[in-house]
Design a protein around this motif. Structure first.
Motif, PDB file in Angstrom:
ATOM      1  N   ARG A   1      36.923  51.952  26.629  1.00 54.68           N
ATOM      2  CA  ARG A   1      35.944  51.062  26.222  1.00 54.68           C
ATOM      3  C   ARG A   1      36.175  49.746  26.927  1.00 54.68           C
ATOM      4  NH1 ARG A   1      37.448  52.434  20.982  1.00 54.68           N
ATOM      5  NH2 ARG A   1      38.344  50.272  20.501  1.00 54.68           N
ATOM      6  N   ILE A   2      37.383  49.749  27.727  1.00 52.27           N
ATOM      7  CA  ILE A   2      37.821  48.548  28.425  1.00 52.27           C
ATOM      8  C   ILE A   2      38.106  48.849  29.864  1.00 52.27           C
ATOM      9  CG2 ILE A   2      38.622  47.319  26.367  1.00 52.27           C
ATOM     10  CD1 ILE A   2      41.368  48.487  26.858  1.00 52.27           C
ATOM     11  N   PRO A   3      38.211  47.593  30.531  1.00 50.76           N
ATOM     12  CA  PRO A   3      38.545  47.900  32.154  1.00 50.76           C
ATOM     13  C   PRO A   3      39.761  48.830  32.419  1.00 50.76           C
ATOM     14  CG  PRO A   3      37.745  45.685  32.073  1.00 50.76           C
ATOM     15  CD  PRO A   3      37.863  46.274  30.430  1.00 50.76           C
ATOM     16  N   TYR A   4      39.823  49.724  33.122  1.00 56.76           N
ATOM     17  CA  TYR A   4      41.034  50.316  33.414  1.00 56.76           C
ATOM     18  C   TYR A   4      41.500  50.711  34.976  1.00 56.76           C
ATOM     19  CZ  TYR A   4      37.902  54.365  34.442  1.00 56.76           C
ATOM     20  OH  TYR A   4      36.902  55.236  34.869  1.00 56.76           O
ATOM     21  N   GLY A   5      42.720  50.685  34.978  1.00 56.08           N
ATOM     22  CA  GLY A   5      43.334  51.282  36.431  1.00 56.08           C
ATOM     23  C   GLY A   5      44.237  52.196  36.356  1.00 56.08           C
ATOM     24  N   VAL A   6      44.853  52.631  37.448  1.00 54.50           N
ATOM     25  CA  VAL A   6      45.810  53.711  37.718  1.00 54.50           C
ATOM     26  C   VAL A   6      46.996  53.278  38.567  1.00 54.50           C
ATOM     27  CG1 VAL A   6      43.885  55.650  37.215  1.00 54.50           C
ATOM     28  CG2 VAL A   6      44.497  54.673  39.380  1.00 54.50           C
ATOM     29  N   ASN A   7      47.995  53.801  38.186  1.00 48.19           N
ATOM     30  CA  ASN A   7      49.288  53.838  38.953  1.00 48.19           C
ATOM     31  C   ASN A   7      49.950  55.114  39.205  1.00 48.19           C
ATOM     32  OD1 ASN A   7      52.112  51.686  38.534  1.00 48.19           O
ATOM     33  ND2 ASN A   7      51.388  52.837  40.438  1.00 48.19           N
ATOM     34  N   VAL A   8      50.012  55.632  40.357  1.00 47.76           N
ATOM     35  CA  VAL A   8      50.936  57.061  40.517  1.00 47.76           C
ATOM     36  C   VAL A   8      52.383  56.668  41.246  1.00 47.76           C
ATOM     37  CG1 VAL A   8      50.865  59.115  41.740  1.00 47.76           C
ATOM     38  CG2 VAL A   8      48.499  58.075  41.193  1.00 47.76           C
ATOM     39  N   LEU A   9      53.187  56.423  40.405  1.00 45.30           N
ATOM     40  CA  LEU A   9      54.364  56.051  40.916  1.00 45.30           C
ATOM     41  C   LEU A   9      55.088  56.877  41.892  1.00 45.30           C
ATOM     42  CD1 LEU A   9      55.402  54.951  37.391  1.00 45.30           C
ATOM     43  CD2 LEU A   9      54.962  53.355  39.320  1.00 45.30           C
ATOM     44  N   TRP A  10      55.676  56.192  42.968  1.00 44.81           N
ATOM     45  CA  TRP A  10      55.420  55.104  43.638  1.00 44.81           C
ATOM     46  C   TRP A  10      54.656  55.388  45.015  1.00 44.81           C
ATOM     47  CZ3 TRP A  10      56.744  50.696  41.382  1.00 44.81           C
ATOM     48  CH2 TRP A  10      57.675  50.678  40.523  1.00 44.81           C
TER      49      TRP A  10
ATOM     50  N   MET B   1      41.010  30.275  42.350  1.00 48.46           N
ATOM     51  CA  MET B   1      41.277  31.430  41.615  1.00 48.46           C
ATOM     52  C   MET B   1      40.036  32.046  42.081  1.00 48.46           C
ATOM     53  SD  MET B   1      42.992  33.422  39.981  1.00 48.46           S
ATOM     54  CE  MET B   1      44.142  32.151  39.511  1.00 48.46           C
ATOM     55  N   SER B   2      40.707  33.585  42.615  1.00 52.00           N
ATOM     56  CA  SER B   2      39.494  34.526  42.864  1.00 52.00           C
ATOM     57  C   SER B   2      38.503  34.978  41.618  1.00 52.00           C
ATOM     58  CB  SER B   2      40.531  35.685  43.323  1.00 52.00           C
ATOM     59  OG  SER B   2      39.681  36.855  43.623  1.00 52.00           O
ATOM     60  N   ASP B   3      37.442  34.938  42.157  1.00 49.96           N
ATOM     61  CA  ASP B   3      36.328  35.124  40.991  1.00 49.96           C
ATOM     62  C   ASP B   3      36.246  36.694  40.570  1.00 49.96           C
ATOM     63  OD1 ASP B   3      35.077  36.375  43.150  1.00 49.96           O
ATOM     64  OD2 ASP B   3      33.409  34.983  42.930  1.00 49.96           O
ATOM     65  N   TRP B   4      37.000  37.777  41.376  1.00 51.92           N
ATOM     66  CA  TRP B   4      36.706  39.060  40.990  1.00 51.92           C
ATOM     67  C   TRP B   4      37.406  39.216  39.446  1.00 51.92           C
ATOM     68  CZ3 TRP B   4      40.560  42.492  39.178  1.00 51.92           C
ATOM     69  CH2 TRP B   4      41.854  42.079  39.697  1.00 51.92           C
ATOM     70  N   LEU B   5      38.458  38.548  39.043  1.00 53.74           N
ATOM     71  CA  LEU B   5      38.980  38.770  37.826  1.00 53.74           C
ATOM     72  C   LEU B   5      38.139  38.487  36.838  1.00 53.74           C
ATOM     73  CD1 LEU B   5      41.965  39.453  37.141  1.00 53.74           C
ATOM     74  CD2 LEU B   5      42.409  37.315  36.797  1.00 53.74           C
ATOM     75  N   GLY B   6      37.307  37.378  36.787  1.00 54.83           N
ATOM     76  CA  GLY B   6      36.372  37.133  35.767  1.00 54.83           C
ATOM     77  C   GLY B   6      35.225  37.971  35.659  1.00 54.83           C
ATOM     78  N   SER B   7      34.885  38.717  36.740  1.00 56.61           N
ATOM     79  CA  SER B   7      33.996  39.790  37.062  1.00 56.61           C
ATOM     80  C   SER B   7      34.184  41.253  36.180  1.00 56.61           C
ATOM     81  CB  SER B   7      33.426  40.182  38.274  1.00 56.61           C
ATOM     82  OG  SER B   7      34.401  40.847  39.189  1.00 56.61           O
ATOM     83  N   VAL B   8      35.852  41.549  36.179  1.00 53.43           N
ATOM     84  CA  VAL B   8      36.106  42.436  35.451  1.00 53.43           C
ATOM     85  C   VAL B   8      36.547  42.558  34.080  1.00 53.43           C
ATOM     86  CG1 VAL B   8      38.028  44.117  35.539  1.00 53.43           C
ATOM     87  CG2 VAL B   8      36.971  43.486  37.979  1.00 53.43           C
ATOM     88  N   PHE B   9      37.220  41.171  33.803  1.00 49.02           N
ATOM     89  CA  PHE B   9      37.653  41.098  32.312  1.00 49.02           C
ATOM     90  C   PHE B   9      36.971  39.836  31.811  1.00 49.02           C
ATOM     91  CE2 PHE B   9      41.221  42.861  34.895  1.00 49.02           C
ATOM     92  CZ  PHE B   9      41.694  43.820  34.013  1.00 49.02           C
ATOM     93  N   PRO B  10      36.546  39.947  30.565  1.00 51.44           N
ATOM     94  CA  PRO B  10      35.609  38.991  30.110  1.00 51.44           C
ATOM     95  C   PRO B  10      36.559  37.657  29.229  1.00 51.44           C
ATOM     96  CG  PRO B  10      35.722  40.920  28.461  1.00 51.44           C
ATOM     97  CD  PRO B  10      36.485  41.379  29.790  1.00 51.44           C
ATOM     98  N   VAL B  11      37.749  37.746  29.649  1.00 49.26           N
ATOM     99  CA  VAL B  11      38.444  36.528  28.917  1.00 49.26           C
ATOM    100  C   VAL B  11      39.513  36.104  30.053  1.00 49.26           C
ATOM    101  CG1 VAL B  11      38.641  37.813  26.900  1.00 49.26           C
ATOM    102  CG2 VAL B  11      40.371  38.553  28.514  1.00 49.26           C
ATOM    103  N   ILE B  12      39.949  34.851  29.815  1.00 46.19           N
ATOM    104  CA  ILE B  12      40.765  34.243  30.835  1.00 46.19           C
ATOM    105  C   ILE B  12      42.255  35.017  30.611  1.00 46.19           C
ATOM    106  CG2 ILE B  12      39.593  32.185  31.259  1.00 46.19           C
ATOM    107  CD1 ILE B  12      41.851  30.931  29.329  1.00 46.19           C
ATOM    108  N   LYS B  13      43.124  35.111  31.675  1.00 48.08           N
ATOM    109  CA  LYS B  13      44.584  35.420  31.601  1.00 48.08           C
ATOM    110  C   LYS B  13      44.572  36.696  30.711  1.00 48.08           C
ATOM    111  CE  LYS B  13      46.358  30.777  31.945  1.00 48.08           C
ATOM    112  NZ  LYS B  13      47.104  30.828  33.320  1.00 48.08           N
ATOM    113  N   PRO B  14      44.134  37.768  31.324  1.00 44.93           N
ATOM    114  CA  PRO B  14      43.848  39.210  30.473  1.00 44.93           C
ATOM    115  C   PRO B  14      45.207  39.634  30.472  1.00 44.93           C
ATOM    116  CG  PRO B  14      42.940  39.327  32.549  1.00 44.93           C
ATOM    117  CD  PRO B  14      43.145  37.916  32.486  1.00 44.93           C
ATOM    118  N   VAL B  15      45.283  40.450  29.394  1.00 41.20           N
ATOM    119  CA  VAL B  15      46.595  41.336  28.936  1.00 41.20           C
ATOM    120  C   VAL B  15      46.230  42.939  29.459  1.00 41.20           C
ATOM    121  CG1 VAL B  15      48.020  42.029  27.448  1.00 41.20           C
ATOM    122  CG2 VAL B  15      47.625  39.608  27.233  1.00 41.20           C
TER     123      VAL B  15
END
Length: 271
Positions: A92-101, A1-15
């Motif tokens: 207060r938590i990790p955030y991303g963006v999506n400009v559709l499409w 599994m890519s380790d970047w996910l764990g570096s961004v989110f402090p939990v497994i299988k983030p929602v």
């Protein structure tokens, strides 16, 4: 599994919760009387409910910019940048963006606002409800490098909503070549529209073919199926379920966020 996910989110299988912005300036549904202030105020309220409800991250999108463009007008990302600028002090938590499409605009917005990830349709050619839809991941990847967005993680939706892949290829081969040739940071698997269930077999097929690339279930996650979905996927992106009565157009209801996140935490404890 890519380790970047764990570096961004402090939990497994983030929602990751969708923060759907109301129609923006330039959109047919924009409320010119209420203005952009009303968009900011609703976003602040829904952000608070999502964070208090315990989600692990958010994805800010122009979900109500219907009907969507595959190359957005500048006013869309400009308006989103202004809104996100007003939200940053509350996030207060990790955030991303999506400009559709529009993958390129999504990356520009991420770089401008400090977002850690984007989600978009980056590969493939489709017949869609808004016309013939083409992509150019090579150009987008080079654009990301030019604007200093190398650390922005790219979520590739390989089963786009309201569209059909034009080539006669199965989902397994699409996943394998997407991973090999286009270098996604994560892959998203969707149903037909926002809130529509994601086929469990399709999710399992993508997961088995994706190797070390994280796979997210992208639509249709509910409190009564989040455990089954997370048993396969590495995370979930959820929007519609968090709305009042589970209706796409409604506002976020904090009680529904608590309900689903409680179910997600119970499921994660068993993994």
């Amino acid at each position: 599994m890519s380790d970047w996910l764990g570096s961004v989110f402090p939990v497994i299988k983030p929602v990751i919760a969708m923060l759907h912005l109301s129609a923006l300036p330039g959109d047919p549904g924009f409320d010119t009387a209420a203005g952009i202030r009303a968009v900011v105020d609703r976003a602040k309220s829904e952000l608070a409910d999502l964070q208090e409800g315990g989600v692990d991250g958010i994805m800010i999108s122009n979900e109500f910019s219907l009907p969507y463009l595959t190359k957005t007008e500048p006013i869309t990302a400009i308006s989103m940048a202004r809104i996100i600028g007003e939200l940053l002090g509350d996030i207060r938590i990790p955030y991303g963006v999506n400009v559709l499409w529009d993958g390129r605009a999504s990356i520009d917005l991420a770089v401008a606002t400090g977002a850690q990830y984007v989600r978009e349709i980056f590969t493939g050619v489709y017949a869609s409800d808004f016309g013939l839809w083409n992509t150019n991941i090579g150009e987008v990847a080079r654009h990301r490098a030019r604007v200093g967005g190398g650390d922005v993680k790219l979520f590739f939706n390989i089963v786009p909503e309201s569209a059909k892949y034009l080539a006669d290829r199965d989902l397994k081969s699409i996943t394998e070549t997407t991973v090999f040739a286009t270098l996604p940071d994560a892959i998203c698997v969707s149903g037909l529209t926002a809130g529509a269930p994601t086929d469990v077999q399709a999710l399992a097929t993508v997961k088995s073919a994706a190797g070390s690339v994280p796979v997210f279930v992208n639509t249709g996650v509910r409190a009564n199926n989040v455990g089954d979905q997370l048993a396969i996927a590495d995370g979930a992106i959820i929007g519609t379920y968090f709305k009042k009565d589970g209706v796409f157009e409604n506002r976020v209801e904090q009680a529904r966020v608590h309900e689903l996140m409680g179910a997600a935490r119970d499921a994660r404890a068993s993994f």
